[in-house]
Design an enzyme around this catalytic site. Structure first.
Site, PDB file in Angstrom:
ATOM      1  CD  GLU A  86     -23.048  35.584  28.687  1.00 43.13           C
ATOM      2  OE1 GLU A  86     -23.878  34.947  28.036  1.00 43.13           O
ATOM      3  OE2 GLU A  86     -21.820  35.494  28.497  1.00 43.13           O
ATOM      4  CB  CYS A 118     -18.202  35.755  26.959  1.00 43.42           C
ATOM      5  SG  CYS A 118     -19.101  34.316  27.526  1.00 43.42           S
ATOM      6  CG  HIS A 240     -13.937  34.030  26.221  1.00 44.06           C
ATOM      7  ND1 HIS A 240     -14.325  34.344  27.510  1.00 44.06           N
ATOM      8  CD2 HIS A 240     -14.924  33.228  25.729  1.00 44.06           C
ATOM      9  CE1 HIS A 240     -15.475  33.771  27.774  1.00 44.06           C
ATOM     10  NE2 HIS A 240     -15.859  33.087  26.716  1.00 44.06           N
TER      11      HIS A 240
HETATM   12  N1  COA Z   1     -10.099  11.717  29.982  1.00 46.72           N
HETATM   13  C1  COA Z   1      -9.583  12.826  29.398  1.00 46.72           C
HETATM   14  N2  COA Z   1     -10.241  13.540  28.450  1.00 46.72           N
HETATM   15  C2  COA Z   1     -11.481  13.146  28.122  1.00 46.72           C
HETATM   16  C3  COA Z   1     -12.091  12.016  28.706  1.00 46.72           C
HETATM   17  C4  COA Z   1     -11.335  11.291  29.685  1.00 46.72           C
HETATM   18  N3  COA Z   1     -11.845  10.227  30.305  1.00 46.72           N
HETATM   19  N4  COA Z   1     -13.319  11.891  28.181  1.00 46.72           N
HETATM   20  C5  COA Z   1     -13.483  12.893  27.284  1.00 46.72           C
HETATM   21  N5  COA Z   1     -12.375  13.656  27.252  1.00 46.72           N
HETATM   22  C6  COA Z   1     -12.126  14.843  26.439  1.00 46.72           C
HETATM   23  C7  COA Z   1     -12.656  14.761  25.023  1.00 46.72           C
HETATM   24  O1  COA Z   1     -11.744  14.059  24.184  1.00 46.72           O
HETATM   25  C8  COA Z   1     -12.765  16.222  24.664  1.00 46.72           C
HETATM   26  O2  COA Z   1     -11.500  16.741  24.362  1.00 46.72           O
HETATM   27  P1  COA Z   1     -11.275  17.518  22.965  1.00 46.72           P
HETATM   28  O3  COA Z   1     -12.268  18.637  22.940  1.00 46.72           O
HETATM   29  O4  COA Z   1      -9.863  17.997  23.045  1.00 46.72           O
HETATM   30  O5  COA Z   1     -11.519  16.536  21.892  1.00 46.72           O
HETATM   31  C9  COA Z   1     -13.186  16.867  25.992  1.00 46.72           C
HETATM   32  O6  COA Z   1     -12.875  15.921  27.005  1.00 46.72           O
HETATM   33  C10 COA Z   1     -14.650  17.193  26.055  1.00 46.72           C
HETATM   34  O7  COA Z   1     -15.356  16.058  25.704  1.00 46.72           O
HETATM   35  P2  COA Z   1     -16.712  16.161  24.855  1.00 46.72           P
HETATM   36  O8  COA Z   1     -17.250  14.799  24.667  1.00 46.72           O
HETATM   37  O9  COA Z   1     -16.506  17.011  23.648  1.00 46.72           O
HETATM   38  O10 COA Z   1     -17.584  16.970  25.937  1.00 46.72           O
HETATM   39  P3  COA Z   1     -19.089  17.292  25.971  1.00 46.72           P
HETATM   40  O11 COA Z   1     -19.831  16.802  24.801  1.00 46.72           O
HETATM   41  O12 COA Z   1     -19.534  16.764  27.278  1.00 46.72           O
HETATM   42  O13 COA Z   1     -19.178  18.910  25.946  1.00 46.72           O
HETATM   43  C11 COA Z   1     -18.620  21.230  25.834  1.00 46.72           C
HETATM   44  C12 COA Z   1     -18.095  19.800  26.054  1.00 46.72           C
HETATM   45  C13 COA Z   1     -17.508  22.218  25.966  1.00 46.72           C
HETATM   46  C14 COA Z   1     -19.233  21.322  24.418  1.00 46.72           C
HETATM   47  C15 COA Z   1     -19.716  21.510  26.904  1.00 46.72           C
HETATM   48  O14 COA Z   1     -19.117  21.494  28.173  1.00 46.72           O
HETATM   49  C16 COA Z   1     -20.444  22.809  26.701  1.00 46.72           C
HETATM   50  O15 COA Z   1     -21.423  22.878  25.961  1.00 46.72           O
HETATM   51  N6  COA Z   1     -19.988  23.888  27.403  1.00 46.72           N
HETATM   52  C17 COA Z   1     -20.631  25.194  27.338  1.00 46.72           C
HETATM   53  C18 COA Z   1     -20.363  25.920  26.015  1.00 46.72           C
HETATM   54  C19 COA Z   1     -19.051  26.568  25.925  1.00 46.72           C
HETATM   55  O16 COA Z   1     -18.460  26.873  26.919  1.00 46.72           O
HETATM   56  N7  COA Z   1     -18.605  26.810  24.670  1.00 46.72           N
HETATM   57  C20 COA Z   1     -17.319  27.399  24.426  1.00 46.72           C
HETATM   58  C21 COA Z   1     -17.269  28.497  23.422  1.00 46.72           C
HETATM   59  S1  COA Z   1     -17.801  30.051  24.054  1.00 46.72           S
END
Ligand code: COA
Length: 402
Positions: A86, A118, A240
């Site tokens: 992709e 993906c 995945h």
């Molecule tokens: N210690 C441990 N864990 C922590 C933390 C800390 N200090 N601070 C936050 N976390 C945890 C959160 O609780 C959360 O866990 P959970 O999902 O089990 O609740 C995790 O870290 C992620 O935190 P969050 O605030 O949701 O992260 P984010 O808003 O920064 O974004 C994604 C996370 C995945 C949405 C982002 O990285 C993204 O958009 N990635 C690309 C898209 C993707 O890969 N999608 C997947 C489907 S294909």
């Protein structure tokens, strides 16, 4: 479909970049608690491509590694080269056509590219399995490669990565037989996309996590309806992995939905498949199959005869649940030490060098540019000349070098 013919993965090799950034360094630069990336996201390193590495060069390394395990007669059975990505480099010419000029394959085959986020690697694998079921004397080379790249200082940045997997699909495979039963689910969902004018993906992270889990449930139900094995008959699960926490969520989701079928499973059922992904980051089309390799390489017990359930997800969205049974020859057919060495021999980058490689020097818009040889791998992007990409192979094949 002739289900009596056993088809599946006869060879599998992966490649990634020689450089990585630790997620601790990224957290330091972002001034946040590293535990969020290490445990909350579940990643420890991200592979970082040099400016002279792209999806073609990284893919060529994995594909050539597969060809290096084959005799010339075996190579001649390859009827089709399928390239899944992709993060392709051209809107018209396929990555497979570029590979034809780089790797030691014969020209009498069809070569093309597939795309569905993906999911593309699985589209290629299943298409290849059906081709071999129809023509068991032929083999198909499936190559999946991506560079996961998001905008700097966005939540997606910590889930970047780069890597490729190459799989040779044949009858009577040495590594894993892929079952004919499968369940697919497709829908129009705006969770992740990359418009033509963008160099990085756009993502609705929360929607993508929900869509992944919902599509997984629908795909698994379809797999059961089509005669698939219930979860309690699948010893291992490979999901995945955009980041390893997502696979953990998938496991927990299935456990909540199917508590009886999942009752005997511990975290080990999916976590061994995460070891490589945690060190590489997201590789989009390749991620599920790097997970498979991680399981095959790192499970201490003999996996012969054991069944693996796979869930492939591509945002946008397509999901597929399927299964496969590990062959008794698998340990001879994979290169565990070489795979582990590929990861152990990499170099850690400073945050500043990572920014240069990933964002500042990665400019492919120019009609004419030469790239310094920064990558140490066998294939590299040497230049763009009159808008044509020019690749270089460092080690010439024995026949040409002589
Ligand atoms: N210690 C441990 N864990 C922590 C933390 C800390 N200090 N601070 C936050 N976390 C945890 C959160 O609780 C959360 O866990 P959970 O999902 O089990 O609740 C995790 O870290 C992620 O935190 P969050 O605030 O949701 O992260 P984010 O808003 O920064 O974004 C994604 C996370 C995945 C949405 C982002 O990285 C993204 O958009 N990635 C690309 C898209 C993707 O890969 N999608 C997947 C489907 S294909």
């Amino acid at each position: 479909m002739n289900k009596a013919i056993k088809v599946g993965i006869n060879r599998i090799e992966f490649s990634t970049t020689e450089n990585y950034l630790t997620l601790e360094k990224l957290a330091e630069a972002h001034q946040i608690d590293p535990a969020k990336y290490l445990y909350g996201i579940g990643q420890s390193k991200m592979a970082v491509p040099t400016p002279d590495e792209d999806t073609i060069s990284i893919a060529a390394n994995a594909a050539q590694d597969v060809l290096n395990t084959m005799t010339p007669e075996e190579v001649n059975t390859i009827s089709t080269l399928i390239f899944a990505t992709e993060t392709g480099v051209d809107q018209s010419k396929s990555g497979a056509a570029y590979l034809m000029g780089l790797i030691d394959i014969h020209p009498n085959c069809r070569a093309f590219e597939v795309k569905q986020a993906c999911y593309g690697g699985t589209a290629g694998l299943q298409m290849a399995c059906d081709m071999v079921r129809a023509r068991p004397d032929e083999s198909v080379l499936v190559v999946a490669c991506d560079i996961a790249r998001y905008q700097q200082n966005t939540p997606g940045e910590c889930t970047q990565g780069a890597g490729a997997v190459a799989m040779l699909i044949t009858a009577d495979p040495d590594i894993i037989e892929i079952d004919a039963e499968r369940g697919c689910y497709s829908a129009d969902i705006m969770d992740f996309w990359r418009p033509n004018q963008f160099k990085h993906a756009l993502v609705d992270g929360e929607l993508s996590k929900d869509a992944y889990l919902n599509v997984m449930t629908s795909s698994y139900q379809g797999y059961l309806v089509n005669g698939g094995k219930p979860l309690d008959q699948l010893e291992w699960l490979c999901f995945h992995q955009p980041f390893t926490k997502m696979a953990k969520k998938a496991f927990e989701h299935l456990s909540a939905q199917y508590p009886e079928q999942m009752a005997d499973k511990t975290d080990a059922a999916y976590s061994i498949s995460q070891q490589y992904g945690r060190e590489i980051g997201n590789t989009y089309t390749a991620s599920l199959y790097i997970g498979l390799l991680s399981l095959l390489d790192n499970a201490e017990q003999d996996l012969t005869g054991q069944t693996i359930g796979f869930f492939s997800y591509g945002s946008g969205a397509v999901g597929e649940f399927f299964s496969g049974t590990v062959n008794k020859n698998y340990r001879h057919a994979i290169n565990t030490l070489a795979n582990q060495q590929k990861l152990a021999a990499r170099t850690a980058l400073s945050y500043d060098t990572y920014c240069q490689y990933m964002y500042q020097l990665r400019d492919y818009d120019q009609a004419n540019i030469r790239y310094n040889p920064t990558s140490g791998s066998n294939f590299r992007l040497a230049a763009i000349h009159d808008n044509k990409r020019v690749y270089e192979r460092v080690l010439e094949p024995m026949s040409k070098a002589a």
